[in-house]
Scaffold this motif. Structure first.
Motif: not given
Length: 271
Positions: A74-90
């Motif tokens: 569950s924490d990994l899913l949140a972290k994956v989304h954080e990384v994608l978020e950072a990559r998309l700058i959003a």
């Protein structure tokens, strides 16, 4: 469609080690639905196909799993989304609620599991954690949903043993989880119907089948350990290899649905 490549019958085995997400649960649809709010904010990612979105997700997921094998899913899913978020700058639009409980089952999963449980001991080996799996477990046990609570209807559960990455401290395709499952089978002979007899590792492997959709996460490790496997070849899956008809076969049996597999087992019993 099915193909048989091994020397034994399905019913020669006593236990099935199941992958869950991708095999019993349509995780690709769940992940894609959760990513859409973020992807839609940017022209480039808004044009991504479902396959492109899933590949972007799994690329990040695989890196994090390798770096932090003890991280709860569950924490990994949140972290994956954080990384994608950072990559998309959003900023992320993903709910803080555990998204796994909203991932849909494949329609045949619950009934087929209960049918298979009449003939085999079913074992879960999944990359998620206990809290995330609780919802899926209840849904698979009841055969209907959505199930929003965390109380498991144990009397209806088709599973005899549940191992998650929280138990094994490793994410598939690491062999660690599979070896822990084999050790559990060794220490509890009732799971293999061997009575008080102590089986060798090779004897245990000969009585077990790995059942999964992912060739990379499940079938390749099974082959490395010399365990026969059943590929549930979910048609249309983004992670399904394009060159499957010409690539090296990593499975022993192949079925397009779990229901098709359950029927094949029943056909063997009837004949």
């Amino acid at each position: 469609m099915s193909s048989y490549l091994g020397p034994s019958k399905l019913t020669d085995h006593k236990a099935l080690i199941f992958d869950v997400y991708g095999t019993l649960v349509d995780w690709e649809s769940g992940v894609y639905a959760a990513l859409k709010p973020l992807l839609s904010r940017f022209p480039a990612s808004a044009r991504w196909s479902r396959k492109e979105a899933i590949l972007a997700f799994t690329s990040v997921e695989t890196n994090i799993q390798a770096q932090e094998p003890t991280l709860l899913y569950s924490d990994l899913l949140a972290k994956v989304h954080e990384v994608l978020e950072a990559r998309l700058i959003a900023s992320s639009n993903l709910s803080a609620d555990d998204p796994v409980k909203r991932w849909p089952l494949f329609p045949d999963s619950s009934k087929a599991l209960h049918d298979l449980a009449k003939h085999f001991k079913l074992i879960v080996l999944s990359n998620v954690d206990h809290a995330s799996f609780a919802y899926t477990h209840a849904y698979l046990s009841e055969g209907s949903g959505p199930f929003e609570g965390t109380t498991l209807p144990n009397s209806k559960s088709p599973f005899s043993l549940i191992l998650t990455a929280q138990d094994t401290h490793a994410y598939k395709p690491s062999l660690e989880g599979f070896n822990i499952a084999l050790e559990a089978l060794r220490t509890d002979p009732s799971l293999l119907g061997s009575g008080p007899n102590i089986l060798t590792t090779e004897e245990i492997k000969s009585r077990v089948l790995v059942v999964a959709q992912s060739l990379v996460h499940d079938h390749e490790p099974a082959r490395q350990l010399n365990i026969q496997s059943i590929w549930i070849d979910r048609q249309g899956a983004a992670m399904r290899p394009d060159d499957i008809e010409t690539s090296e076969k990593k499975w022993t049996w192949r079925f397009e649905t779990l229901g098709e597999m359950a029927k094949a087992v029943q056909d063997e019993i009837n004949h």
